[in-house]
Scaffold this motif. Structure first.
Motif, mmCIF file in Angstrom:
data_model
loop_
_atom_site.group_PDB
_atom_site.id
_atom_site.type_symbol
_atom_site.label_atom_id
_atom_site.label_comp_id
_atom_site.label_asym_id
_atom_site.label_seq_id
_atom_site.Cartn_x
_atom_site.Cartn_y
_atom_site.Cartn_z
ATOM 1 N N THR A 188 -52.302 11.818 -36.643
ATOM 2 C CA THR A 188 -53.041 12.565 -35.628
ATOM 3 C C THR A 188 -52.028 13.306 -34.771
ATOM 4 O OG1 THR A 188 -54.981 11.127 -35.535
ATOM 5 C CG2 THR A 188 -54.433 12.323 -33.532
ATOM 6 N N VAL A 189 -52.187 14.626 -34.658
ATOM 7 C CA VAL A 189 -51.214 15.463 -33.940
ATOM 8 C C VAL A 189 -51.904 16.181 -32.791
ATOM 9 C CG1 VAL A 189 -49.552 17.345 -34.132
ATOM 10 C CG2 VAL A 189 -49.937 15.818 -36.088
ATOM 11 N N GLU A 190 -51.385 15.967 -31.590
ATOM 12 C CA GLU A 190 -51.905 16.645 -30.395
ATOM 13 C C GLU A 190 -50.842 17.592 -29.852
ATOM 14 O OE1 GLU A 190 -53.355 15.668 -25.805
ATOM 15 O OE2 GLU A 190 -51.973 14.358 -26.897
ATOM 16 N N ILE A 191 -51.248 18.788 -29.434
ATOM 17 C CA ILE A 191 -50.307 19.703 -28.774
ATOM 18 C C ILE A 191 -50.440 19.558 -27.265
ATOM 19 C CG2 ILE A 191 -50.077 21.397 -30.620
ATOM 20 C CD1 ILE A 191 -52.229 23.089 -29.243
ATOM 21 N N ARG A 192 -49.293 19.575 -26.589
ATOM 22 C CA ARG A 192 -49.264 19.497 -25.126
ATOM 23 C C ARG A 192 -48.375 20.605 -24.584
ATOM 24 N NH1 ARG A 192 -48.652 12.951 -23.883
ATOM 25 N NH2 ARG A 192 -50.540 12.296 -25.008
ATOM 26 N N GLU A 193 -48.665 20.998 -23.362
ATOM 27 C CA GLU A 193 -47.943 22.099 -22.735
ATOM 28 C C GLU A 193 -47.203 21.587 -21.507
ATOM 29 O OE1 GLU A 193 -46.762 25.462 -20.674
ATOM 30 O OE2 GLU A 193 -48.399 24.273 -19.822
ATOM 31 N N GLN A 194 -46.034 22.146 -21.238
ATOM 32 C CA GLN A 194 -45.163 21.656 -20.164
ATOM 33 C C GLN A 194 -45.869 21.561 -18.814
ATOM 34 O OE1 GLN A 194 -42.124 20.490 -20.086
ATOM 35 N NE2 GLN A 194 -41.387 20.903 -22.150
ATOM 36 N N GLU A 195 -46.648 22.572 -18.484
ATOM 37 C CA GLU A 195 -47.252 22.621 -17.153
ATOM 38 C C GLU A 195 -48.715 22.179 -17.159
ATOM 39 O OE1 GLU A 195 -46.675 26.583 -15.838
ATOM 40 O OE2 GLU A 195 -44.488 26.458 -15.886
ATOM 41 N N ASN A 197 -51.172 23.354 -18.738
ATOM 42 C CA ASN A 197 -51.986 24.556 -18.617
ATOM 43 C C ASN A 197 -53.014 24.587 -19.751
ATOM 44 O OD1 ASN A 197 -53.053 27.139 -18.579
ATOM 45 N ND2 ASN A 197 -51.129 28.104 -17.984
ATOM 46 N N THR A 198 -54.258 24.203 -19.434
ATOM 47 C CA THR A 198 -55.292 24.127 -20.471
ATOM 48 C C THR A 198 -55.615 25.500 -21.045
ATOM 49 O OG1 THR A 198 -56.991 24.227 -18.744
ATOM 50 C CG2 THR A 198 -56.352 22.044 -19.526
ATOM 51 N N GLU A 199 -55.471 26.540 -20.225
ATOM 52 C CA GLU A 199 -55.727 27.891 -20.714
ATOM 53 C C GLU A 199 -54.721 28.278 -21.798
ATOM 54 O OE1 GLU A 199 -58.154 30.127 -20.226
ATOM 55 O OE2 GLU A 199 -59.183 28.511 -19.165
ATOM 56 N N TYR A 223 -52.945 17.161 -46.594
ATOM 57 C CA TYR A 223 -54.228 17.807 -46.336
ATOM 58 C C TYR A 223 -54.562 17.697 -44.849
ATOM 59 C CZ TYR A 223 -54.359 17.225 -51.374
ATOM 60 O OH TYR A 223 -54.031 17.256 -52.694
ATOM 61 N N SER A 224 -55.006 18.806 -44.279
ATOM 62 C CA SER A 224 -55.315 18.825 -42.850
ATOM 63 C C SER A 224 -56.808 19.016 -42.622
ATOM 64 C CB SER A 224 -54.544 19.948 -42.151
ATOM 65 O OG SER A 224 -54.969 21.211 -42.611
ATOM 66 N N PHE A 225 -57.287 18.576 -41.460
ATOM 67 C CA PHE A 225 -58.672 18.804 -41.062
ATOM 68 C C PHE A 225 -58.760 18.655 -39.543
ATOM 69 C CE2 PHE A 225 -58.190 14.319 -41.892
ATOM 70 C CZ PHE A 225 -58.937 13.671 -40.921
ATOM 71 N N TYR A 226 -59.900 19.073 -38.990
ATOM 72 C CA TYR A 226 -60.104 19.056 -37.540
ATOM 73 C C TYR A 226 -61.361 18.271 -37.202
ATOM 74 C CZ TYR A 226 -56.945 22.971 -38.197
ATOM 75 O OH TYR A 226 -55.894 23.750 -38.595
ATOM 76 N N ASN A 227 -61.326 17.584 -36.087
ATOM 77 C CA ASN A 227 -62.489 16.861 -35.595
ATOM 78 C C ASN A 227 -62.853 17.450 -34.235
ATOM 79 O OD1 ASN A 227 -64.376 15.060 -34.580
ATOM 80 N ND2 ASN A 227 -63.324 13.254 -35.364
ATOM 81 N N PRO A 228 -63.997 18.132 -34.126
ATOM 82 C CA PRO A 228 -64.357 18.786 -32.865
ATOM 83 C C PRO A 228 -64.472 17.834 -31.678
ATOM 84 C CG PRO A 228 -66.225 18.756 -34.389
ATOM 85 C CD PRO A 228 -65.018 18.329 -35.161
ATOM 86 N N ASN A 229 -64.564 16.524 -31.957
ATOM 87 C CA ASN A 229 -64.636 15.550 -30.861
ATOM 88 C C ASN A 229 -63.299 15.351 -30.152
ATOM 89 O OD1 ASN A 229 -67.361 15.010 -31.293
ATOM 90 N ND2 ASN A 229 -66.916 13.437 -32.818
ATOM 91 N N TYR A 230 -62.206 15.834 -30.764
ATOM 92 C CA TYR A 230 -60.871 15.648 -30.188
ATOM 93 C C TYR A 230 -60.224 17.015 -29.978
ATOM 94 C CZ TYR A 230 -61.629 10.878 -31.809
ATOM 95 O OH TYR A 230 -62.159 9.636 -32.034
ATOM 96 N N LYS A 231 -60.111 17.418 -28.726
ATOM 97 C CA LYS A 231 -59.552 18.732 -28.410
ATOM 98 C C LYS A 231 -58.033 18.757 -28.601
ATOM 99 C CE LYS A 231 -63.058 20.141 -25.046
ATOM 100 N NZ LYS A 231 -63.307 20.561 -23.641
ATOM 101 N N ASN A 232 -57.548 19.935 -28.981
ATOM 102 C CA ASN A 232 -56.101 20.182 -29.130
ATOM 103 C C ASN A 232 -55.440 19.261 -30.152
ATOM 104 O OD1 ASN A 232 -56.356 22.047 -26.985
ATOM 105 N ND2 ASN A 232 -56.094 20.394 -25.493
ATOM 106 N N MET A 233 -56.222 18.821 -31.128
ATOM 107 C CA MET A 233 -55.694 17.909 -32.142
ATOM 108 C C MET A 233 -55.974 18.409 -33.550
ATOM 109 S SD MET A 233 -56.572 14.037 -31.041
ATOM 110 C CE MET A 233 -56.019 13.294 -29.513
ATOM 111 N N VAL A 234 -55.082 18.068 -34.458
ATOM 112 C CA VAL A 234 -55.302 18.278 -35.883
ATOM 113 C C VAL A 234 -54.904 16.984 -36.582
ATOM 114 C CG1 VAL A 234 -52.995 19.224 -36.258
ATOM 115 C CG2 VAL A 234 -54.795 19.789 -37.853
ATOM 116 N N HIS A 235 -55.564 16.702 -37.693
ATOM 117 C CA HIS A 235 -55.334 15.446 -38.408
ATOM 118 C C HIS A 235 -54.873 15.748 -39.830
ATOM 119 C CE1 HIS A 235 -57.604 13.695 -35.064
ATOM 120 N NE2 HIS A 235 -58.422 14.712 -35.236
ATOM 121 N N PHE A 236 -53.985 14.918 -40.340
ATOM 122 C CA PHE A 236 -53.430 15.096 -41.680
ATOM 123 C C PHE A 236 -53.575 13.810 -42.479
ATOM 124 C CE2 PHE A 236 -51.081 17.871 -38.854
ATOM 125 C CZ PHE A 236 -51.029 19.070 -39.553
ATOM 126 N N PHE A 237 -53.785 13.984 -43.785
ATOM 127 C CA PHE A 237 -53.628 12.848 -44.678
ATOM 128 C C PHE A 237 -52.488 13.180 -45.628
ATOM 129 C CE2 PHE A 237 -54.445 10.387 -48.578
ATOM 130 C CZ PHE A 237 -54.355 9.115 -48.018
#
Length: 535
Positions: A188-195, A197-199, A223-237
């Motif tokens: 499970t991979v989440e992106i985060r920003e230094q400040e 900044n959700t925008e 293989y990658s996929f997305y789950n709309p229940n988890y924002k700013n995340m992508v999942h891989f198998f």
């Protein structure tokens, strides 16, 4: 376009350069060579589109050069200069890599005509290659969308027969995942920003997705996929294979490139190794739990779960069956009793085990929402709250209470649906509209929705106006009509995307429904489009 001139006589090379105004004609002479071998050596160092070469040269003549050039640089066009005595030999060598030829002495008009002719061929070749790439990308985008949807379905929803799942995986070009000896792990991979900044995160989400697609191309069996229940995340198998680059290398590259190109931090939760499709939910949940143990703030991290060092409670099929039966029978008391019996055995469950069980229950409730089309603002809020409490890993009573409150709400909604034929059939119809490409039968639907098959058949026809099988075919054919308008998709690709393994059987069903074969339908569409464009 870039041109190289090859001739063993300097004066010939100078003369060719003076025959026409190369720049005005749209060409640039970028290099010269005195024989075929020298020309080949220089082509490894420079970029050229056309090579003009003499027929007779020492070391390597023009014909041999053309053969080698065709093998090593197939996109480069070769024009051979020859005397009259060699004319027939050169003309017969067109299939050996020679694109065109000029007789000595070369007239400016003839040189200009041949150069323009070859340039047109190069442009047409490039257009064809670009179209081939575009077509392949388009085909893959349709298939990839369906692949991602199906992977998400496997990790969060309910399915009945593992055989049907494996067949669908093969249709979607995911046969690797259908292997009996499959093993791998979720990330499970989440992106985060230094400040914080959700925008900016919203703005960079699409570039991040595109970057992921490019990185995945560099690796195999990921293989990658997305789950709309988890924002700013992508999942891989990532499949484990002795012959492929380890998943840890993929994760390293993903973090480095996300930082380099987007200046974003990545927090990665690594799930436990799982064996077989049956363990997908467990593996996916373990990656989410690993992620949930990350430190706060904008700092790139990789967190591996600790289940390998702890005894993990297995979410048994019997336990899941009891919960599902309680929901389908709208018996909240049984559901509550079953959950409390398992989750309140605190002394025998580690924190991680407790979290895995809680997540499984949450996924089961979420799957029920999807199945019965019960999503509302209230259910979304409850789902989010339950997720937050589970991730905290320190409030068991709060987790249990939130799950039970959520279950009570869903049981009430299912009760309302199941005791209204109209609402129940509408839920089943919506399920078919979403899962039309999967292996669906009246029997599987009756099992999935816990309803007698004969009653389902009769009620479906009375509510929808057509029987189940006709409705399923209608949905599949409507989707096929849309896909067939994209002429770049092959018939077998369209067949697979709408749930048919055989293009022949698909064509038979399509003709029966639409009164045309898929090929005839495409011709009709193309004819209509031509008429529109001609007006």
């Amino acid at each position: 376009m870039k041109v190289m001139i090859t001739d063993d006589e300097v004066q010939i090379r100078k003369g060719l350069k003076m025959k026409i105004d190369w720049e005005t004609e749209g060409f640039e002479i970028v290099e010269e060579a005195s024989n075929g071998q020298e020309a080949l050596d220089k082509l490894h160092l420079i970029q050229a589109d056309i090579v003009i070469t003499d027929m007779r040269m020492p070391i390597m003549n023009g014909i041999e050069f053309a053969k080698r050039c065709q093998r090593d640089f197939p996109e480069i066009k070769v024009i051979v200069l020859s005397g009259y005595s060699d004319f027939e030999y050169v003309r017969n060598s067109m299939k050996e890599g020679v694109r065109d030829y000029l007789l000595k002495p070369v007239a400016p008009d003839e040189l200009r005509e041949v150069m323009h002719k070859v340039r047109k061929e190069i442009q047409e070749d490039r257009a064809k290659r670009a179209e081939a790439v575009r077509m392949n990308n388009l085909i893959q985008s349709h298939i990839q969308e369906e692949q991602e949807r199906y992977l998400l379905f496997l990790v969060k929803d309910e399915y009945l027969r593992i055989h049907d799942v494996k067949e669908r995986l093969k249709q979607l070009q995911l046969k690797e995942l259908a292997q009996d000896d499959l093993n791998g792990r979720f990330f499970t991979v989440e992106i985060r920003e230094q400040e914080k900044n959700t925008e900016k995160l919203h703005e960079y989400w699409l570039p991040f997705q595109l970057l992921i697609k490019e990185i995945v191309k560099e690796f195999s069996s990921i293989y990658s996929f997305y789950n709309p229940n988890y924002k700013n995340m992508v999942h891989f198998f990532c499949i484990n294979k002795p012959t492929k680059i380890p998943a840890v290398e993929f994760i390293k590259v993903l973090q480095q490139k996300t930082k380099k190109y987007l200046n974003l931090e990545t927090v990665i939760g690594a799930g436990d190794v799982i064996y077989g499709i049956e363990e997908f939910k467990k593996g996916y949940i373990s990656s989410l739990l690993s992620w949930s143990q990350s430190e706060g703030g904008p700092k790139s991290q990789i967190i591996y779960g600790s289940s390998e060092n702890n005894r993990i409670f297995e979410f048994s099929a019997d336990f899941e069956r009891k919960l599902l039966n309680a929901i389908e029978n709208t018996n909240y008391s049984i559901f509550k009793e079953t959950v409390e019996k398992e989750l309140n055995v605190i002394h025998t469950h580690s924190v991680l085990s407790f979290s895995i069980i809680a997540n499984h229950i949450l996924f089961l409730l979420s799957s029920t929402i999807s199945k019965y089309d019960l999503e509302t603002e209230e259910t979304k809020k409850n789902l989010w709250n339950c997720q937050q409490y589970i991730w905290e890993l320190n409030a068991r009573e709060k987790v249990i209470d939130s799950l039970l409150d959520f279950a009570r709400l869903i049981v009430e909604m299912v009760h309302t649906t199941r005791f209204s034929n109209a609402k129940l059939i509408e839920s089943i119809k919506n399920y078919i509209d979403i899962h039309y490409a999967d292996e669906i039968s009246l029997t599987s639907l009756s099992e999935l929705f816990h309803i007698n098959g004969a009653h389902l058949s009769e009620t479906f026809k009375s509510q929808i106006g057509t029987n189940f099988s006709d409705y399923l075919v209608k949905v599949r054919m409507e989707k096929a009509e849309v896909l067939l308008k994209d002429t770049d998709l092959k018939i077998i690709d369209v067949a697979n995307l709408v749930g048919f393994s055989s293009s022949g059987y698909f064509s038979t069903v399509f003709k029966k429904h639409v009164k045309q074969t898929p090929v005839e339908y495409r011709r009709t569409i193309e004819t209509k489009e031509k008429k529109v464009h001609s007006k």
